[in-house]
Design a protein around this motif. Structure first.
Motif, PDB file in Angstrom:
ATOM      1  N   ALA A 108       0.832  -1.201   0.000  1.00 53.43           N
ATOM      2  CA  ALA A 108       0.000   0.000   0.000  1.00 53.43           C
ATOM      3  C   ALA A 108       0.868   1.252   0.000  1.00 53.43           C
ATOM      4  O   ALA A 108       0.497   2.267  -0.573  1.00 53.43           O
ATOM      5  CB  ALA A 108      -0.915  -0.022   1.218  1.00 53.43           C
ATOM      6  N   GLN A 109       2.033   1.156   0.655  1.00 51.09           N
ATOM      7  CA  GLN A 109       2.904   2.334   0.722  1.00 51.09           C
ATOM      8  C   GLN A 109       3.743   2.491  -0.540  1.00 51.09           C
ATOM      9  O   GLN A 109       4.301   3.544  -0.790  1.00 51.09           O
ATOM     10  CB  GLN A 109       3.842   2.208   1.929  1.00 51.09           C
ATOM     11  N   HIS A 110       3.832   1.421  -1.320  1.00 49.54           N
ATOM     12  CA  HIS A 110       4.681   1.446  -2.508  1.00 49.54           C
ATOM     13  C   HIS A 110       4.124   2.417  -3.536  1.00 49.54           C
ATOM     14  O   HIS A 110       2.981   2.322  -3.935  1.00 49.54           O
ATOM     15  CB  HIS A 110       4.766   0.036  -3.095  1.00 49.54           C
ATOM     16  N   LYS A 111       4.950   3.353  -3.940  1.00 46.71           N
ATOM     17  CA  LYS A 111       4.512   4.341  -4.934  1.00 46.71           C
ATOM     18  C   LYS A 111       4.710   3.768  -6.328  1.00 46.71           C
ATOM     19  O   LYS A 111       5.750   3.184  -6.608  1.00 46.71           O
ATOM     20  CB  LYS A 111       5.363   5.615  -4.804  1.00 46.71           C
ATOM     21  N   LEU A 161      -7.016   8.050 -16.292  1.00 48.54           N
ATOM     22  CA  LEU A 161      -5.821   8.415 -15.518  1.00 48.54           C
ATOM     23  C   LEU A 161      -4.759   8.866 -16.501  1.00 48.54           C
ATOM     24  O   LEU A 161      -4.452   8.147 -17.454  1.00 48.54           O
ATOM     25  CB  LEU A 161      -5.300   7.206 -14.723  1.00 48.54           C
ATOM     26  N   ILE A 162      -4.232  10.060 -16.275  1.00 51.54           N
ATOM     27  CA  ILE A 162      -3.086  10.506 -17.050  1.00 51.54           C
ATOM     28  C   ILE A 162      -1.877  10.415 -16.132  1.00 51.54           C
ATOM     29  O   ILE A 162      -1.805  11.102 -15.106  1.00 51.54           O
ATOM     30  CB  ILE A 162      -3.270  11.947 -17.585  1.00 51.54           C
ATOM     31  N   ALA A 163      -0.966   9.507 -16.488  1.00 54.43           N
ATOM     32  CA  ALA A 163       0.265   9.343 -15.710  1.00 54.43           C
ATOM     33  C   ALA A 163       1.371  10.087 -16.441  1.00 54.43           C
ATOM     34  O   ALA A 163       1.738   9.729 -17.563  1.00 54.43           O
ATOM     35  CB  ALA A 163       0.599   7.864 -15.562  1.00 54.43           C
ATOM     36  N   HIS A 164       1.843  11.160 -15.829  1.00 54.07           N
ATOM     37  CA  HIS A 164       2.857  12.035 -16.410  1.00 54.07           C
ATOM     38  C   HIS A 164       4.137  11.850 -15.593  1.00 54.07           C
ATOM     39  O   HIS A 164       4.051  11.550 -14.400  1.00 54.07           O
ATOM     40  CB  HIS A 164       2.335  13.489 -16.321  1.00 54.07           C
ATOM     41  N   PRO A 165       5.314  12.009 -16.206  1.00 55.61           N
ATOM     42  CA  PRO A 165       6.547  11.867 -15.415  1.00 55.61           C
ATOM     43  C   PRO A 165       6.549  12.729 -14.147  1.00 55.61           C
ATOM     44  O   PRO A 165       7.207  12.396 -13.159  1.00 55.61           O
ATOM     45  CB  PRO A 165       7.641  12.314 -16.390  1.00 55.61           C
ATOM     46  N   LYS A 166       5.811  13.831 -14.156  1.00 54.17           N
ATOM     47  CA  LYS A 166       5.818  14.726 -12.984  1.00 54.17           C
ATOM     48  C   LYS A 166       4.614  14.563 -12.061  1.00 54.17           C
ATOM     49  O   LYS A 166       4.484  15.319 -11.083  1.00 54.17           O
ATOM     50  CB  LYS A 166       5.863  16.178 -13.469  1.00 54.17           C
ATOM     51  N   GLY A 167       3.698  13.651 -12.377  1.00 54.06           N
ATOM     52  CA  GLY A 167       2.541  13.484 -11.489  1.00 54.06           C
ATOM     53  C   GLY A 167       1.365  12.853 -12.217  1.00 54.06           C
ATOM     54  O   GLY A 167       1.441  12.582 -13.424  1.00 54.06           O
ATOM     55  N   ASN A 168       0.296  12.628 -11.475  1.00 52.61           N
ATOM     56  CA  ASN A 168      -0.858  11.906 -12.032  1.00 52.61           C
ATOM     57  C   ASN A 168      -2.137  12.719 -11.898  1.00 52.61           C
ATOM     58  O   ASN A 168      -2.342  13.406 -10.907  1.00 52.61           O
ATOM     59  CB  ASN A 168      -1.040  10.588 -11.279  1.00 52.61           C
ATOM     60  N   LEU A 169      -2.975  12.588 -12.912  1.00 51.25           N
ATOM     61  CA  LEU A 169      -4.247  13.314 -12.919  1.00 51.25           C
ATOM     62  C   LEU A 169      -5.391  12.359 -13.227  1.00 51.25           C
ATOM     63  O   LEU A 169      -5.280  11.521 -14.130  1.00 51.25           O
ATOM     64  CB  LEU A 169      -4.192  14.442 -13.959  1.00 51.25           C
ATOM     65  N   ILE A 170      -6.473  12.469 -12.462  1.00 48.58           N
ATOM     66  CA  ILE A 170      -7.702  11.720 -12.758  1.00 48.58           C
ATOM     67  C   ILE A 170      -8.680  12.664 -13.426  1.00 48.58           C
ATOM     68  O   ILE A 170      -8.869  13.807 -12.974  1.00 48.58           O
ATOM     69  CB  ILE A 170      -8.331  11.159 -11.461  1.00 48.58           C
ATOM     70  N   GLU A 190      -5.412  -2.309  -9.805  1.00 51.08           N
ATOM     71  CA  GLU A 190      -4.913  -3.293 -10.769  1.00 51.08           C
ATOM     72  C   GLU A 190      -3.615  -2.833 -11.448  1.00 51.08           C
ATOM     73  O   GLU A 190      -2.778  -3.647 -11.818  1.00 51.08           O
ATOM     74  CB  GLU A 190      -5.998  -3.533 -11.829  1.00 51.08           C
ATOM     75  N   ILE A 191      -3.446  -1.499 -11.604  1.00 53.12           N
ATOM     76  CA  ILE A 191      -2.218  -1.002 -12.243  1.00 53.12           C
ATOM     77  C   ILE A 191      -1.269  -0.379 -11.219  1.00 53.12           C
ATOM     78  O   ILE A 191      -0.337   0.342 -11.578  1.00 53.12           O
ATOM     79  CB  ILE A 191      -2.534  -0.001 -13.387  1.00 53.12           C
ATOM     80  N   GLY A 192      -1.522  -0.658  -9.940  1.00 49.57           N
ATOM     81  CA  GLY A 192      -0.569  -0.264  -8.903  1.00 49.57           C
ATOM     82  C   GLY A 192      -0.740   1.137  -8.348  1.00 49.57           C
ATOM     83  O   GLY A 192       0.163   1.663  -7.695  1.00 49.57           O
ATOM     84  N   TYR A 193      -1.909   1.752  -8.612  1.00 52.16           N
ATOM     85  CA  TYR A 193      -2.143   3.106  -8.093  1.00 52.16           C
ATOM     86  C   TYR A 193      -3.198   3.072  -6.997  1.00 52.16           C
ATOM     87  O   TYR A 193      -4.099   2.226  -7.001  1.00 52.16           O
ATOM     88  CB  TYR A 193      -2.641   4.036  -9.201  1.00 52.16           C
ATOM     89  N   SER A 194      -3.087   4.013  -6.084  1.00 47.84           N
ATOM     90  CA  SER A 194      -4.145   4.219  -5.089  1.00 47.84           C
ATOM     91  C   SER A 194      -4.532   5.701  -5.169  1.00 47.84           C
ATOM     92  O   SER A 194      -3.778   6.518  -5.718  1.00 47.84           O
ATOM     93  CB  SER A 194      -3.634   3.862  -3.694  1.00 47.84           C
ATOM     94  N   PRO A 195      -5.692   6.077  -4.623  1.00 47.86           N
ATOM     95  CA  PRO A 195      -6.078   7.496  -4.665  1.00 47.86           C
ATOM     96  C   PRO A 195      -4.997   8.422  -4.096  1.00 47.86           C
ATOM     97  O   PRO A 195      -4.856   9.563  -4.537  1.00 47.86           O
ATOM     98  CB  PRO A 195      -7.355   7.527  -3.822  1.00 47.86           C
ATOM     99  N   ASP A 245      -1.956   8.340  -4.662  1.00 50.69           N
ATOM    100  CA  ASP A 245      -0.940   8.618  -5.691  1.00 50.69           C
ATOM    101  C   ASP A 245      -1.397   9.672  -6.692  1.00 50.69           C
ATOM    102  O   ASP A 245      -0.655  10.033  -7.601  1.00 50.69           O
ATOM    103  CB  ASP A 245      -0.611   7.333  -6.467  1.00 50.69           C
ATOM    104  N   ILE A 246      -2.634  10.104  -6.555  1.00 53.15           N
ATOM    105  CA  ILE A 246      -3.183  11.046  -7.537  1.00 53.15           C
ATOM    106  C   ILE A 246      -2.926  12.478  -7.076  1.00 53.15           C
ATOM    107  O   ILE A 246      -3.320  12.878  -5.986  1.00 53.15           O
ATOM    108  CB  ILE A 246      -4.702  10.797  -7.729  1.00 53.15           C
ATOM    109  N   ASN A 247      -2.217  13.245  -7.931  1.00 56.21           N
ATOM    110  CA  ASN A 247      -1.865  14.616  -7.571  1.00 56.21           C
ATOM    111  C   ASN A 247      -2.941  15.623  -7.951  1.00 56.21           C
ATOM    112  O   ASN A 247      -3.096  16.645  -7.292  1.00 56.21           O
ATOM    113  CB  ASN A 247      -0.557  15.016  -8.273  1.00 56.21           C
ATOM    114  N   TYR A 248      -3.651  15.336  -9.042  1.00 54.69           N
ATOM    115  CA  TYR A 248      -4.665  16.282  -9.531  1.00 54.69           C
ATOM    116  C   TYR A 248      -5.959  15.564  -9.865  1.00 54.69           C
ATOM    117  O   TYR A 248      -5.950  14.473 -10.425  1.00 54.69           O
ATOM    118  CB  TYR A 248      -4.185  16.981 -10.815  1.00 54.69           C
ATOM    119  N   LEU A 249      -7.057  16.229  -9.518  1.00 50.55           N
ATOM    120  CA  LEU A 249      -8.381  15.775  -9.951  1.00 50.55           C
ATOM    121  C   LEU A 249      -8.989  16.888 -10.799  1.00 50.55           C
ATOM    122  O   LEU A 249      -9.018  18.049 -10.382  1.00 50.55           O
ATOM    123  CB  LEU A 249      -9.297  15.523  -8.748  1.00 50.55           C
TER     124      LEU A 249
END
Ligand SMILES: [Zn+2]
Length: 305
Positions: free
Chosen positions: A35-38, A81-90, A134-139, A141-145
């Motif tokens: 769960a802590q794994h980013k 989900l947009i996974a960007h090298p600098k962060g993630n957006l839902i 399923e793809i290793g993300y949790s809420p 890990d999301i930087n932007y909504l």
């Protein structure tokens, strides 16, 4: 003899209990470290498409269309989900809150009751949270909504991302927390955003990561602060996620604007400006509710890059 046997049995059960205790503890530790794994940041931008269910529509008149105008009245509901090298957006979060149902592995029909008593039917088979896991993300890990707008079929799981920075236009935020709700809002699903770290987007375009790859673009009309999302991908090229700028491709083909727009004139103007943007960037438009178009998209765990 009896005593020796008893002692032996006692020792065996102590050993078993100890082994069980160690096993339980270490599996618990494994779960918590997972769960802590980013998730590792991707080298280039990725776009994951989640299936957030199918919405059934009984009334095509609301879209200024007839049943004969469309190939299906059903609507897809995409969450992204947009996974960007600098962060993630839902982007958008569906019509059915994850906590309100239990997946069975098959589509199940959920009835959504809106504040004015109207009901809507949606078929769902996977939770948004489950698809992220399923793809290793949790809420966390999301930087932007960012929500295309505040209607119930886009906000269902917004509260899960209250810890992210919320990207919203003032008009939509005011409508969400103004206390007067039309039938299409489900305030309980986004109530926690009121305290989220929030960036009020004022310009036509907001470049989320500063490199032109993920841009939230103003497209008012459907609601006061309706917006679309542009994602620039290295291999796939540019994609614009429509929000509800259109629901059915027939709206584009037959030039129809729904009856329940906040401003039909603004919707028409936004369609023009998004068309110009598509021309300028060469991007393709994905109509999020287009059942047939959506069916052809690669779904998570696959992704576009
Ligand atoms: Zn919608």
């Amino acid at each position: 003899m009896l005593t020796k046997r008893c002692i032996a049995q006692f020792l065996i059960s102590v050993a078993l209990a100890a082994a069980l205790f160690v096993a339980t503890r270490s599996s618990g530790q494994a779960a918590s470290s997972a769960a802590q794994h980013k998730p590792q940041a991707p080298r280039s931008v990725r776009l994951y498409v989640f299936d957030c269910g199918v919405l059934h529509n009984a009334d095509m008149g609301r879209f200024n269309l007839k049943k004969e105008d469309v190939t299906t009245t059903d609507m897809s509901m995409g969450c992204f989900l947009i996974a960007h090298p600098k962060g993630n957006l839902i982007w958008d979060t569906g019509a059915v809150p994850d906590g309100s149902w239990t997946p069975t592995g098959k589509f199940v029909t959920q009835h959504v009751t809106l504040p004015d008593g109207q009901t809507r039917e949606a078929d769902v088979d996977k939770t948004l949270g489950g698809q992220l896991t399923e793809i290793g993300y949790s809420p966390a890990d999301i930087n932007y909504l960012a929500l295309s707008h505040y209607h119930y079929d886009h906000t269902a799981n917004a509260n899960q991302f209250a810890g992210a920075t919320w990207l919203v236009r003032q008009g939509d935020r005011d409508a969400m927390f103004g206390g007067k709700y039309s039938g299409s809002l489900q305030p309980s699903t986004f109530s926690q955003l009121q305290k989220s770290k929030t960036i009020i987007l004022k310009d036509d375009e907001y470049d989320v990561f500063g490199d032109g790859a993920v841009i939230v673009k103003s497209a008012p009309g459907h609601t006061q602060g309706h917006q679309v999302l542009y994602v620039k991908l290295a291999k796939t090229g540019g994609i614009v996620l429509s929000g509800d700028l259109y629901h059915y491709p027939a709206e584009m083909k037959l030039d129809r604007v729904p009856t329940f727009e906040y401003s039909q004139d603004e919707t028409r103007a936004s369609r023009k400006s998004v068309n110009a943007f598509l021309k300028k960037t060469g991007a393709q438009l994905w109509i999020q509710h287009d059942f047939e178009g959506f069916a052809k998209l690669k779904k998570s765990p696959q992704f576009y890059e």
